[in-house]
Write a protein that holds these residues in place. Structure first.
Motif, PDB file in Angstrom:
ATOM      1  N   LYS A 265      78.789  55.466  32.367  1.00 14.94           N
ATOM      2  CA  LYS A 265      78.799  55.520  31.619  1.00 14.94           C
ATOM      3  C   LYS A 265      77.333  55.652  30.359  1.00 14.94           C
ATOM      4  O   LYS A 265      76.740  56.179  29.728  1.00 14.94           O
ATOM      5  CB  LYS A 265      79.725  54.754  30.668  1.00 14.94           C
ATOM      6  CG  LYS A 265      80.194  55.211  29.153  1.00 14.94           C
ATOM      7  CD  LYS A 265      81.638  54.747  28.734  1.00 14.94           C
ATOM      8  CE  LYS A 265      81.461  54.777  27.692  1.00 14.94           C
ATOM      9  NZ  LYS A 265      82.583  53.764  27.074  1.00 14.94           N
TER      10      LYS A 265
ATOM     11  N   SER B 245      89.811  60.595  31.893  1.00 14.55           N
ATOM     12  CA  SER B 245      89.990  59.784  33.054  1.00 14.55           C
ATOM     13  C   SER B 245      88.701  58.785  32.529  1.00 14.55           C
ATOM     14  O   SER B 245      87.767  59.291  31.920  1.00 14.55           O
ATOM     15  CB  SER B 245      89.122  60.436  35.079  1.00 14.55           C
ATOM     16  OG  SER B 245      88.238  60.850  34.300  1.00 14.55           O
ATOM     17  N   TYR B 246      88.609  57.663  33.115  1.00 16.24           N
ATOM     18  CA  TYR B 246      87.674  56.645  32.529  1.00 16.24           C
ATOM     19  C   TYR B 246      86.377  56.836  33.704  1.00 16.24           C
ATOM     20  O   TYR B 246      86.026  57.239  34.769  1.00 16.24           O
ATOM     21  CB  TYR B 246      87.971  55.313  33.419  1.00 16.24           C
ATOM     22  CG  TYR B 246      87.498  53.935  33.134  1.00 16.24           C
ATOM     23  CD1 TYR B 246      87.515  53.752  31.626  1.00 16.24           C
ATOM     24  CD2 TYR B 246      86.881  53.829  34.226  1.00 16.24           C
ATOM     25  CE1 TYR B 246      86.317  52.352  31.856  1.00 16.24           C
ATOM     26  CE2 TYR B 246      86.017  52.521  34.128  1.00 16.24           C
ATOM     27  CZ  TYR B 246      85.698  51.945  33.089  1.00 16.24           C
ATOM     28  OH  TYR B 246      84.994  50.726  32.851  1.00 16.24           O
ATOM     29  N   THR B 247      85.544  56.201  32.876  1.00 15.24           N
ATOM     30  CA  THR B 247      84.218  56.415  33.639  1.00 15.24           C
ATOM     31  C   THR B 247      83.483  55.036  33.448  1.00 15.24           C
ATOM     32  O   THR B 247      83.492  54.025  32.504  1.00 15.24           O
ATOM     33  CB  THR B 247      83.016  57.403  32.448  1.00 15.24           C
ATOM     34  OG1 THR B 247      83.724  58.788  32.071  1.00 15.24           O
ATOM     35  CG2 THR B 247      82.111  57.532  33.015  1.00 15.24           C
TER      36      THR B 247
ATOM     37  N   ASP C 211      82.354  45.694  35.495  1.00 12.17           N
ATOM     38  CA  ASP C 211      82.912  46.591  35.692  1.00 12.17           C
ATOM     39  C   ASP C 211      84.655  45.717  36.023  1.00 12.17           C
ATOM     40  O   ASP C 211      85.514  45.659  35.493  1.00 12.17           O
ATOM     41  CB  ASP C 211      82.747  48.296  36.001  1.00 12.17           C
ATOM     42  CG  ASP C 211      83.160  48.854  34.759  1.00 12.17           C
ATOM     43  OD1 ASP C 211      84.356  48.850  34.153  1.00 12.17           O
ATOM     44  OD2 ASP C 211      82.819  50.577  35.329  1.00 12.17           O
TER      45      ASP C 211
ATOM     46  N   GLU D 100      80.425  48.365  23.719  1.00 14.10           N
ATOM     47  CA  GLU D 100      81.728  48.705  24.361  1.00 14.10           C
ATOM     48  C   GLU D 100      83.700  47.745  23.433  1.00 14.10           C
ATOM     49  O   GLU D 100      84.340  47.723  23.668  1.00 14.10           O
ATOM     50  CB  GLU D 100      82.004  47.817  25.997  1.00 14.10           C
ATOM     51  CG  GLU D 100      81.768  48.861  26.647  1.00 14.10           C
ATOM     52  CD  GLU D 100      82.830  50.075  26.946  1.00 14.10           C
ATOM     53  OE1 GLU D 100      83.478  50.114  27.621  1.00 14.10           O
ATOM     54  OE2 GLU D 100      81.971  51.233  26.462  1.00 14.10           O
TER      55      GLU D 100
END
Length: 526
Positions: free
Chosen positions: A9, A2-4, A222, A194
């Protein structure tokens, strides 16, 4: 997997990674290196400034087997255990949901047991101001004299709600809002990691919108990246996602207000509404724009450029507009919009409230406050400069025409008007708004709508509206006498007034002399 979220992060794991709180980080590291660790700490500050993060790093550092310059190594068994949330030595408690006496008594009972491994048991109590009075009292004794192996770290956003008895037993550290520059640098570094392309201008706007909170900045960024996933994040994209307005719109709106063009102001607001912008954010951003304008207007040196965080193009535009607006006018705009921000938050019709505020900015004559007086005079000067002829008072005959014949009336006619109005009556008329302001409701409301003329025996005549106003003074006992008492105290002599009723403004113009205009004309001639 799953995305953090970005803020989770990239949560700092060492003191070196913490940004914007150097004064706190340096102190804590020195304490660890010198082995002068306190037993109770209080971390205060706004949301997202690093209170809980630093508390966890501090908990790892005091238990670290191989600390480096007071910072945890991150490699030893203790550091890995704490980072994974599996350590029995670090107990994190949310006081918002565990705020009762029983919850604190459990902590007090646990304190008596020494750690199974490591040097210290660290209790991190977040949002500690949410504890009840009984819970604070239960914690008091243990907080003052805990065992040597226990450390309490209390974190709060509202330090004023914490009892003084608790404050006096803790080392207090105040977390500052993080600067826009610091947040921007951090975001830039993280976007490189990123592999996400983001315009510098977009990063700066996100940093500004975060209002000093690193966590808010990461959450907003985000959100913007998710909305435009796979694309370079531009300034316009950020504005779209956050419902914000470009500064060019604020410039147009300010110039429309300075030109007193209600039509243009409403048209610009219509554009903002149709674009789906958030109106509360629009009001806040426009207030901030005016704040920058005020700083530039009142600054005598170039150092203000460091405080006003705008691009060079916007700065040049602000300096140009600073020459167009007066300081008192800008302050009035800011005051009006600040009051609007408080009202608009829970309003059902935000647009209407903003339209009313813009009309008041363009029409200072609608206000009776002192701070609008200079703006009202300035509006008259602008009209004269444009060649607009101001309307003469109704009592002044147009040159070359015969004066209008007035019909008989209960007051005093133009022909009967004395050459000199009694001094006490003149003073009362000149100070009428101030005197009305000293009365209570509903008398104040009725007197504001009343008109002043001259009655028999050179007495002040108050012409009332037909209805509630006339009934209040003519049919209810004591109200007329109360007004006469107020006027007598002002004039330092007994003042009696005549009161009559007028059914309309036309009726008043045909039947009475408007004493207010005469007195004001005499003042201007002097």
């Amino acid at each position: 997997m799953s995305y953090t979220a970005l803020y989770r992060k990239f949560r700092p794991e060492r003191f070196e990674d913490v940004k914007g709180q150097d004064h706190i980080v340096t102190t804590l590291r020195n304490q660890i290196e010198a082995d002068r660790i306190g037993h109770a700490y209080l971390f205060c500050g706004t949301r997202g400034t690093g209170k809980t993060t630093i508390a966890k790093i501090f908990a790892k550092a005091v238990n670290c087997e191989n600390p480096v310059d007071g910072s945890p190594c991150g490699e030893c068994r203790s550091c890995r255990s704490i980072a994974a949330g599996a350590s029995m030595n670090v107990i994190e408690i949310d006081a918002a949901s565990n705020n009762g006496v029983d919850n604190i008594r459990e902590i007090v009972d646990e304190v008596s047991y020494s750690p199974a491994e490591g040097r210290f048991k660290v209790y991190i109590i977040d949002e500690v101001h949410m504890l009840s009075i009984g819970a604070f009292n239960a914690l008091l004794k243990t907080l003052e004299e805990p065992p040597s192996y226990v450390i309490f770290i209390l974190a709060t956003t509202e330090v004023h709600k914490i009892p003084v008895t608790i404050l006096s037993r803790c080392q207090r550290y105040d977390f500052k809002r993080i600067s826009i520059e610091t947040i921007t640098d951090r975001l830039r570094d993280l976007m490189v990691q990123e592999n996400q392309q983001v315009q510098e201008k977009a990063l700066r706007y996100v940093a500004k919108a975060a209002d000093g909170s690193m966590r808010d900045a990461l959450s907003l960024l985000d959100q913007c990246i998710a909305f435009h996933y796979g694309k370079e994040l531009t300034y316009d994209m950020v504005l779209d996602v956050l419902g914000a307005v470009d500064t060019e719109v604020f410039s147009r709106l300010l110039r429309a207000v300075l030109e007193r063009s209600v039509t243009d102001c409403i048209g610009i607001l219509e554009e903002i509404v149709m674009q789906g912008r958030e109106l509360s954010q629009f009001v806040s951003d426009f207030t901030w724009y005016l704040r920058n304008l005020l700083l530039i207007k009142t600054s005598e040196d170039n150092a203000i450029e460091d405080v006003v965080d705008v691009s060079s193009d916007n700065l040049a535009r602000l300096k140009e507009e600073a020459q167009m607006a007066e300081t008192d006018a800008i302050m009035r705009y800011i005051r009006e919009l600040s009051e609007l921000s408080g009202r608009i938050r829970y309003a059902g019709q935000k647009r209407i409230l903003i339209e009313m505020a813009l009309i008041k900015l363009c029409r200072p004559q609608m206000e009776i406050s002192q701070d609008s007086l200079l703006d009202r005079l300035r509006a008259v000067e602008q009209q004269l400069e444009k060649g607009v002829v101001l309307q003469q008072p109704a009592q002044t005959a147009i040159q070359g025409s015969a004066p209008e014949q007035k019909t008989a009336r209960p007051g005093i006619s133009m022909a009967e008007l004395p050459k000199a109005i009694p001094e006490d009556v003149s003073n009362i008329v000149a100070n009428w708004p101030t005197l009305v302001g000293q009365t209570a409701m509903p008398m104040k409301l009725y007197l504001k709508k009343a008109k002043l003329s001259l009655g028999g025996d050179n007495r002040l005549m108050i012409v009332l509206e037909d209805g509630l106003s006339s009934d209040y003074f003519l049919k209810q006992e004591g109200n007329k006498e109360e007004l006469e008492k107020l006027l007598s105290e002002f004039a330092q002599k007994k003042v009696e007034v005549n009161m009559t009723v007028s059914r309309s403004d036309r009726d008043f113009e045909d039947s009475y002399v408007d004493l207010t205009q005469i007195i004001h004309m005499e003042i201007e001639e002097e």
